[in-house]
Design an enzyme around this catalytic site. Sequence first.
Site, PDB file in Angstrom:
ATOM      1  N   LYS A   1       0.794  -1.177  -0.146  1.00 54.90           N
ATOM      2  CA  LYS A   1       0.023   0.083   0.173  1.00 54.90           C
ATOM      3  C   LYS A   1       0.961   1.289   0.011  1.00 54.90           C
ATOM      4  O   LYS A   1       0.607   2.211  -0.803  1.00 54.90           O
ATOM      5  CB  LYS A   1      -0.942   0.092   1.221  1.00 54.90           C
ATOM      6  CG  LYS A   1      -2.187  -0.949   0.964  1.00 54.90           C
ATOM      7  CD  LYS A   1      -2.713  -1.258   2.263  1.00 54.90           C
ATOM      8  CE  LYS A   1      -3.973  -2.269   2.062  1.00 54.90           C
ATOM      9  NZ  LYS A   1      -4.666  -2.637   3.188  1.00 54.90           N
TER      10      LYS A   1
ATOM     11  N   GLN B   1      -4.243  -1.266   9.584  1.00 55.42           N
ATOM     12  CA  GLN B   1      -4.529  -2.186   9.166  1.00 55.42           C
ATOM     13  C   GLN B   1      -5.305  -3.386  10.108  1.00 55.42           C
ATOM     14  O   GLN B   1      -4.838  -3.556  11.085  1.00 55.42           O
ATOM     15  CB  GLN B   1      -3.280  -2.677   8.897  1.00 55.42           C
ATOM     16  CG  GLN B   1      -3.043  -4.184   8.103  1.00 55.42           C
ATOM     17  CD  GLN B   1      -3.491  -4.304   6.589  1.00 55.42           C
ATOM     18  OE1 GLN B   1      -3.392  -3.235   5.863  1.00 55.42           O
ATOM     19  NE2 GLN B   1      -4.338  -5.306   6.307  1.00 55.42           N
TER      20      GLN B   1
ATOM     21  N   ASP C   1     -10.345   3.900   4.201  1.00 53.29           N
ATOM     22  CA  ASP C   1     -10.870   2.279   4.196  1.00 53.29           C
ATOM     23  C   ASP C   1     -12.219   2.244   4.407  1.00 53.29           C
ATOM     24  O   ASP C   1     -12.962   1.352   3.955  1.00 53.29           O
ATOM     25  CB  ASP C   1     -10.461   1.720   5.276  1.00 53.29           C
ATOM     26  CG  ASP C   1      -9.486   0.634   5.080  1.00 53.29           C
ATOM     27  OD1 ASP C   1      -9.371   0.185   3.978  1.00 53.29           O
ATOM     28  OD2 ASP C   1      -8.766   0.192   5.958  1.00 53.29           O
TER      29      ASP C   1
END
Length: 295
Positions: free
Chosen positions: A53, A97, A120
């Site tokens: 990422k 994460q 997200d």
Amino acid sequence: MTRIIDGKAAAGRLRDKVVREVQDLVAAGGPVPGLAVVLVGRHPASLAYVGTKTKMAEAAGMAGRLIELPDTTGTEEVLATVAALNEDQGVHGILVQLPLPDRIDAARVLGAIDPAKDVDGFHPLNVGRLFSASGRIPSDLLLPCTPKGCMILLEEALGDLGGRHAVVVGRSNIVGKPLAALLLAANCTVTIAHSRSRDLSGLCRGAEILVAAVGRPELVRGDWIGHGATVLDVGINRVAGEDGKSKLVGDVAFAEAQGRAGAITPVPGGVGPMTVACLLDNTLIAARARHRRQG
Ligand code: NAD
């Protein structure tokens, strides 16, 4: 003939678009979009994901920052890290994460991220905006990356999705539920199936669009797929290969789907690459929105 949906190529096109638009934003006096990724502990798969990422963000002309916290970190420390990133003017997107270690209150952490930086799309405010959208989804809404990638692949493959029967197997907050909301907003008739559903194979056979997001290797067999259906395989499962080495397989028995599905995403190279490309797109959307707000 079953068509293979090339997610790698679609992700490459989306990343190219992001690169161009980052350049346009900066040329117009806007900021270099900044993505901060927070990793708690050293879960091997997560380590690989976060590395990809931040590297991809930098390759797209953004500033990628990885914040690694030790496995012993508690909820309050993660919250303090999130609070600092919320205030940081160089950071437009924050991603924590998952999965977080069990002792950390993941809901509190996700709820503490500034919704405007929630790339997200897991903050309850953004989830609420998605589920309460009537008709078109607002273009500035930060959508969960994997479902957003699935919708791009489906719309590229099928055009208008209106009226089609979509079956989503899996009801997680990360994939199944938000994808069902997006399909509904695109005027599909949506069935959400899960581990307690009866006659799963029969439900799947009725789908014109079948999405498997379960995490069970090759759960969906060839004869569960209706003739000509479009199949998205979200699952990523590491299994032992015949040569003794491990390999990745999806939630759909890919070989059995040939000749049965109209089109299908492979694993790897299908939905996976779209997820990271959508994260970059979300970071750009967040940076552009803040630039607009600040005039
Ligand atoms: P999850 O474990 O949170 O949810 C799995 C869902 O599957 C649950 O809702 C459960 O009800 C359902 N399920 C479990 N067993 C079932 C069964 N036997 N029959 C029917 N339904 C069943 O998982 P998740 O986070 O949604 O991820 C699902 C899969 O997608 C995993 O393999 C994960 O690695 C993968 N994934 C891939 C990407 C990507 O970028 N391609 C992103 C996220 C997740």
